[in-house]
Design a protein around this motif. Sequence first.
Motif, PDB file in Angstrom:
ATOM      1  N   ALA A   1      34.526  52.579  34.654  1.00  0.00           N
ATOM      2  CA  ALA A   1      33.388  51.828  34.115  1.00  0.00           C
ATOM      3  C   ALA A   1      33.847  51.031  32.895  1.00  0.00           C
TER       4      ALA A   1
ATOM      5  N   ARG B   1      33.740  47.050  32.543  1.00  0.00           N
ATOM      6  CA  ARG B   1      32.932  46.471  31.465  1.00  0.00           C
ATOM      7  C   ARG B   1      33.777  45.540  30.584  1.00  0.00           C
TER       8      ARG B   1
ATOM      9  N   GLU C   1      35.119  37.259  29.124  1.00  0.00           N
ATOM     10  CA  GLU C   1      34.912  35.807  29.021  1.00  0.00           C
ATOM     11  C   GLU C   1      33.863  35.506  27.936  1.00  0.00           C
TER      12      GLU C   1
ATOM     13  N   GLY D   1      44.539  44.485  39.032  1.00  0.00           N
ATOM     14  CA  GLY D   1      43.686  44.063  40.139  1.00  0.00           C
ATOM     15  C   GLY D   1      42.221  44.370  39.890  1.00  0.00           C
ATOM     16  N   VAL D   2      41.942  45.518  39.312  1.00  0.00           N
ATOM     17  CA  VAL D   2      40.563  45.908  39.040  1.00  0.00           C
ATOM     18  C   VAL D   2      39.961  45.007  37.966  1.00  0.00           C
TER      19      VAL D   2
ATOM     20  N   ALA E   1      40.942  41.917  37.375  1.00  0.00           N
ATOM     21  CA  ALA E   1      40.801  40.608  38.025  1.00  0.00           C
ATOM     22  C   ALA E   1      39.550  40.556  38.905  1.00  0.00           C
ATOM     23  N   ALA E   2      39.181  41.711  39.455  1.00  0.00           N
ATOM     24  CA  ALA E   2      37.982  41.748  40.294  1.00  0.00           C
ATOM     25  C   ALA E   2      36.727  41.456  39.490  1.00  0.00           C
ATOM     26  N   HIS E   3      36.776  41.707  38.173  1.00  0.00           N
ATOM     27  CA  HIS E   3      35.567  41.591  37.346  1.00  0.00           C
ATOM     28  C   HIS E   3      35.553  40.384  36.423  1.00  0.00           C
ATOM     29  N   THR E   4      36.512  39.499  36.539  1.00  0.00           N
ATOM     30  CA  THR E   4      36.525  38.354  35.623  1.00  0.00           C
ATOM     31  C   THR E   4      37.116  37.138  36.317  1.00  0.00           C
ATOM     32  N   ILE E   5      36.795  35.962  35.795  1.00  0.00           N
ATOM     33  CA  ILE E   5      37.431  34.737  36.299  1.00  0.00           C
ATOM     34  C   ILE E   5      38.542  34.296  35.340  1.00  0.00           C
ATOM     35  N   LEU E   6      38.801  35.077  34.319  1.00  0.00           N
ATOM     36  CA  LEU E   6      39.927  34.772  33.430  1.00  0.00           C
ATOM     37  C   LEU E   6      41.240  35.018  34.165  1.00  0.00           C
ATOM     38  N   PRO E   7      42.297  34.305  33.802  1.00  0.00           N
ATOM     39  CA  PRO E   7      43.603  34.642  34.365  1.00  0.00           C
ATOM     40  C   PRO E   7      44.004  36.051  33.929  1.00  0.00           C
TER      41      PRO E   7
ATOM     42  N   ILE F   1      41.691  36.905  44.751  1.00  0.00           N
ATOM     43  CA  ILE F   1      41.748  37.646  43.478  1.00  0.00           C
ATOM     44  C   ILE F   1      43.204  37.745  43.025  1.00  0.00           C
TER      45      ILE F   1
ATOM     46  N   ASN G   1      46.241  32.361  46.610  1.00  0.00           N
ATOM     47  CA  ASN G   1      46.011  32.916  45.272  1.00  0.00           C
ATOM     48  C   ASN G   1      46.680  32.111  44.169  1.00  0.00           C
TER      49      ASN G   1
ATOM     50  N   LEU H   1      44.634  31.042  40.977  1.00  0.00           N
ATOM     51  CA  LEU H   1      45.146  31.288  39.628  1.00  0.00           C
ATOM     52  C   LEU H   1      45.235  29.978  38.841  1.00  0.00           C
TER      53      LEU H   1
ATOM     54  N   GLN I   1      41.885  29.203  37.661  1.00  0.00           N
ATOM     55  CA  GLN I   1      41.514  30.072  36.534  1.00  0.00           C
ATOM     56  C   GLN I   1      42.116  29.566  35.227  1.00  0.00           C
TER      57      GLN I   1
ATOM     58  N   LYS J   1      33.270  33.895  43.284  1.00  0.00           N
ATOM     59  CA  LYS J   1      33.203  35.365  43.225  1.00  0.00           C
ATOM     60  C   LYS J   1      31.935  35.840  43.931  1.00  0.00           C
TER      61      LYS J   1
ATOM     62  N   HIS K   1      38.317  44.467  45.307  1.00  0.00           N
ATOM     63  CA  HIS K   1      38.554  43.250  44.520  1.00  0.00           C
ATOM     64  C   HIS K   1      37.475  42.199  44.718  1.00  0.00           C
TER      65      HIS K   1
ATOM     66  N   PRO L   1      33.720  44.635  43.810  1.00  0.00           N
ATOM     67  CA  PRO L   1      34.008  45.854  43.045  1.00  0.00           C
ATOM     68  C   PRO L   1      32.752  46.665  42.722  1.00  0.00           C
TER      69      PRO L   1
ATOM     70  N   HIS M   1      44.054  48.951  46.781  1.00  0.00           N
ATOM     71  CA  HIS M   1      43.446  49.666  45.654  1.00  0.00           C
ATOM     72  C   HIS M   1      42.169  50.395  46.063  1.00  0.00           C
TER      73      HIS M   1
END
Lengths: 166, 166, 166, 166, 166, 166, 166, 166
Positions: free
Chosen positions: B36, B40, B46, B65-66, B68-74, B101, C115, C119, C122, C139, F32, F35, F62
């Motif tokens: 979590a 979070r 971002e 990877g996890v 990356a799954a939650h953000t669009i940041l590099p 991703i 990807n 990237l 991103q 996403k 991914h 999530p 993952h």
Amino acid sequence: MGSDSDLPVMEQAATFLADHGVVYEMTVASAHRTPARASRLAAGAEKRGIQVVIAGAGMAAHLAGVLAAHTILPVIGVPIDASPLSGMDALLSTVQMPPGIPVATVAVGKAGAKNAAVLALQILARSDARLATRLHEMKKTMDRQVQQKARRLQAASKRGASKARS
Amino acid sequence: MGSDSDLPVMEQAATFLADHGVVYEMTVASAHRTPARASRLAAGAEKRGIQVVIAGAGMAAHLAGVLAAHTILPVIGVPIDASPLSGMDALLSTVQMPPGIPVATVAVGKAGAKNAAVLALQILARSDARLATRLHEMKKTMDRQVQQKARRLQAASKRGASKARS
Amino acid sequence: MGSDSDLPVMEQAATFLADHGVVYEMTVASAHRTPARASRLAAGAEKRGIQVVIAGAGMAAHLAGVLAAHTILPVIGVPIDASPLSGMDALLSTVQMPPGIPVATVAVGKAGAKNAAVLALQILARSDARLATRLHEMKKTMDRQVQQKARRLQAASKRGASKARS
Amino acid sequence: MGSDSDLPVMEQAATFLADHGVVYEMTVASAHRTPARASRLAAGAEKRGIQVVIAGAGMAAHLAGVLAAHTILPVIGVPIDASPLSGMDALLSTVQMPPGIPVATVAVGKAGAKNAAVLALQILARSDARLATRLHEMKKTMDRQVQQKARRLQAASKRGASKARS
Amino acid sequence: MGSDSDLPVMEQAATFLADHGVVYEMTVASAHRTPARASRLAAGAEKRGIQVVIAGAGMAAHLAGVLAAHTILPVIGVPIDASPLSGMDALLSTVQMPPGIPVATVAVGKAGAKNAAVLALQILARSDARLATRLHEMKKTMDRQVQQKARRLQAASKRGASKARS
Amino acid sequence: MGSDSDLPVMEQAATFLADHGVVYEMTVASAHRTPARASRLAAGAEKRGIQVVIAGAGMAAHLAGVLAAHTILPVIGVPIDASPLSGMDALLSTVQMPPGIPVATVAVGKAGAKNAAVLALQILARSDARLATRLHEMKKTMDRQVQQKARRLQAASKRGASKARS
Amino acid sequence: MGSDSDLPVMEQAATFLADHGVVYEMTVASAHRTPARASRLAAGAEKRGIQVVIAGAGMAAHLAGVLAAHTILPVIGVPIDASPLSGMDALLSTVQMPPGIPVATVAVGKAGAKNAAVLALQILARSDARLATRLHEMKKTMDRQVQQKARRLQAASKRGASKARS
Amino acid sequence: MGSDSDLPVMEQAATFLADHGVVYEMTVASAHRTPARASRLAAGAEKRGIQVVIAGAGMAAHLAGVLAAHTILPVIGVPIDASPLSGMDALLSTVQMPPGIPVATVAVGKAGAKNAAVLALQILARSDARLATRLHEMKKTMDRQVQQKARRLQAASKRGASKARS
């Protein structure tokens, strides 16, 4: 375990089980040096009330597979890094079981040995609410411990950051 | 980073960022022990103005990877050599991301940790001319350092050569 | 890309960029057959307003590293499966860069090529709010698509389950 | 060599060349940190009368390939074990060259560095009868040395055998 | 070559040599099935005026090493992908030669076979100005061919880019 | 499963469970791409009465680890061969879990998918005598089937042997 | 053995043979440095009454294969971990022999060296009843030793278990 | 063999034995699906006059090791390529046996199956002069066959060479 030289790895599992109040037996049985003993232990395990089998072995790690051949109990395999090939031999020998006879394989070495015990607890917890509670607590403890470590690191990080900003 | 035991590797990145005046946060968040928290942190990064995420983890290195799954940041992934399998496990777990991703993966271990910071600078430099200048200077410094080392070695080499000729 | 035989892989990246309205150039430049061309392209890229470089190559995949040597732009490397060694050669040649010269490496083959483009987006999105919005939408679309597939599978699963129950 | 940290490996080559009266130059040039220097050295080597190039590098070992791209001289590549991946990264990065630009690759590490020098001698001996004679002598010396070691071991072996027989 | 089943790979070398006017002999000699023949061929090669030996073999590819044991000529080894292990067996068997007996190893399979011939040309060119000229021309031709391919791709790329822009 | 392209592999598990009267749910959830969905499914599984989780995924697999992070149920991981790296990527990403969060890993591909279902049955059988009986019967059936195949082969073998003797 | 540096590994075999009263010769012969010697030893072995050949070598371990090429005696190969590649090079070079010329390969390193001697005994026992008896005794001794170790471990285990129960 | 799906590989061994007049039995026995049968076959083999055991199996190939655990006969293991991991799993599972219980391992797949039979013949020939003669003849035949192939290739080579010269 396949050899008493595997003890430093496999006692990770024993300690975890003892810490969580799980009754366990620990012994040595080699798929190759004592095949009859290994077969007998596995074949008789269900009758003796054993619920889960954990097998740790290195090199051509056949122990978990051989035990799985003789029982319908879940067998957890711990590949041990005991040759120049870094445990890749034990990993492939343990995990690549043919259809019908699974071995629940965990990571190579000490991390795997501890996880074998955690997985055993997860299986036992399916019919033991006390263990399920234990596992939920353990998840919370892990979370808390990581957060503590995070706070310590972040303090250092902030100092680093402010130094960088100035 | 996934564990505070990864600090000796990941501080290569921190030092580099601090040296180049980049404000950073450093913390511990495990994809498995604090999922979590990891989600979070990534999901909120971002909004909090973070521009690039660097994730270092060993074994089945899911952290990058996890995140990356939650953000669009590099997200830059540093595979860490933390098991008998020499970091090959962390490398494949980090780089082989499914379509959609990406994780920008760098080398295993300390070299990779430093390069994660360099790559972050390169990304930030796309909208920060000061950092672009820094990177150009850094390239020149590297060139100069190698040439100095070369001169020292060549002196030795010439002596070796003249010895051989005589 | 290092050779026009890499086109079936690398057009995954081109299609994605075109679909998301990113202006790109696609060309062939070999680190080994046209080293001067590769160096010149990389060295001049920043001046020509290029923001990110994507390099796809197979075998001893030096292209990404050679480009990275000549530019401070972020260089993304796509290892291509172009030899009997299944792309492991290209992966290690691309990702294991020495300190100072990172290559942002993605997965081997087509998944990696797509990807690389994600990237790149991103990275560009760090200074282009429109692209950031695009990535957030992407996403959500991925999430929706997986959920649709899930519903279809679950329908089949429920039928399977009721069959099993009867 | 790609870095002066490769010296303990590469001096195996230097010592061998010096011992056999071959004039050589030894320097540092990185394919990534000093690409222009590496290209220039390789491109100018033929004119300066150099006959064979030996390149030692670790990790994503691009040096040999980059030199080979700029010269028609034979380039010998020594993969160096300089990362947690045990030199497999350097081996594949060095040997898997695309059609048209070969690198004559030798074994990973010190054995390879010495053999790079032996191979250079073999190439030079194609137009230098003195070196051919040297190589024939070296073959005889190796044969003699092994036979000496064999005699010592066999003495021990006979004693072992007679002990076994008694 | 070690077996006539290696011909489809090794004829890449033959074709290249023929195309560049290099006189060559091509034959089958197995390190294991015809060891005397292999030894005799290698031991007599220098006397018969042969300048370079190319050996292609798969599996436990001992041929190049066995030939190198019997001659001071440069021996080039082509690892051939001829088993389920994808040529990794042949690569390691060819390249990991012990100190004193190098094999100049090239890439696995057809790319390697062609490069063996190019490397042979580079060695012969050390005492044959005509071949040196040939190699310089070949480098220019490769450059030109890549540039032609680049122009074609770039045309397509520009169309793609303008489509993206509109 | 992580993607509906994994269905041909994972239906091996579904079929086995259906054949043995085990009620199951089958769905797609990507660690991914979805999530939140993956976390929610895992976190809620215990409450919904699910006893065992099976996760199949390829590449940087993952999914099993992410599910295991959110539940105390036993999680079985099936590595799927879905990239040029032959499933080695998925195997290491699945099995090399850090201490505290095990994934019970089975073989790569279809054999593993079937075995995931067998292992699930073995776990459920710890508190379901009917399933234990089923598993004992299955062991006998496998034994019988192999013996039948053996008889057929032995007949052929005897004919071969007598032919050899004559 | 291929080099006297292999002695610490190969003396495992010698000790075992001496302990079981098997007459043996131990010598050094390199497939690459003394090819004629290696061929002569192998070609003459049968005539001299030798029954089994054991060859230990590292790196591109050709020794066993080269000996097998010159004799119809069973040749046992011991791959030795003598390079940064952890013995994987020696293993593949030893085991992947082409059709017609087998090498009976055992495990990498000391375990393999001992097993080479055990295998030799098993072969000799086919026509030596005394050795067959020895081997049956050895199997019993191994069984007994494992059981002793098991008893010691079980005692500890029981104490652990009772501690856990209380 | 471990499964009748291994027959296309293992019949290479059967054919060779039949061709050389060796009486053999061929059957299926799985270390995992019929462990009792496998143990019984191995334990009784010596009494029934069997001299050598050949075991072919894929994946976590335990069959050879399990048979070796129950007999003092030489056991030859054929690793079979029967999973996405290309037989590397079967190779390591077969060859990496612990001290005391060797398996004489041959190459992966069909080449290995044939060689298992050749190795069996070599072992039997230790007490059967007729088989020794057979093996000597076989060596000569192989030599002759290679020379024939060589002559055909050389003819083509000479034509190629003269074409090159003209």
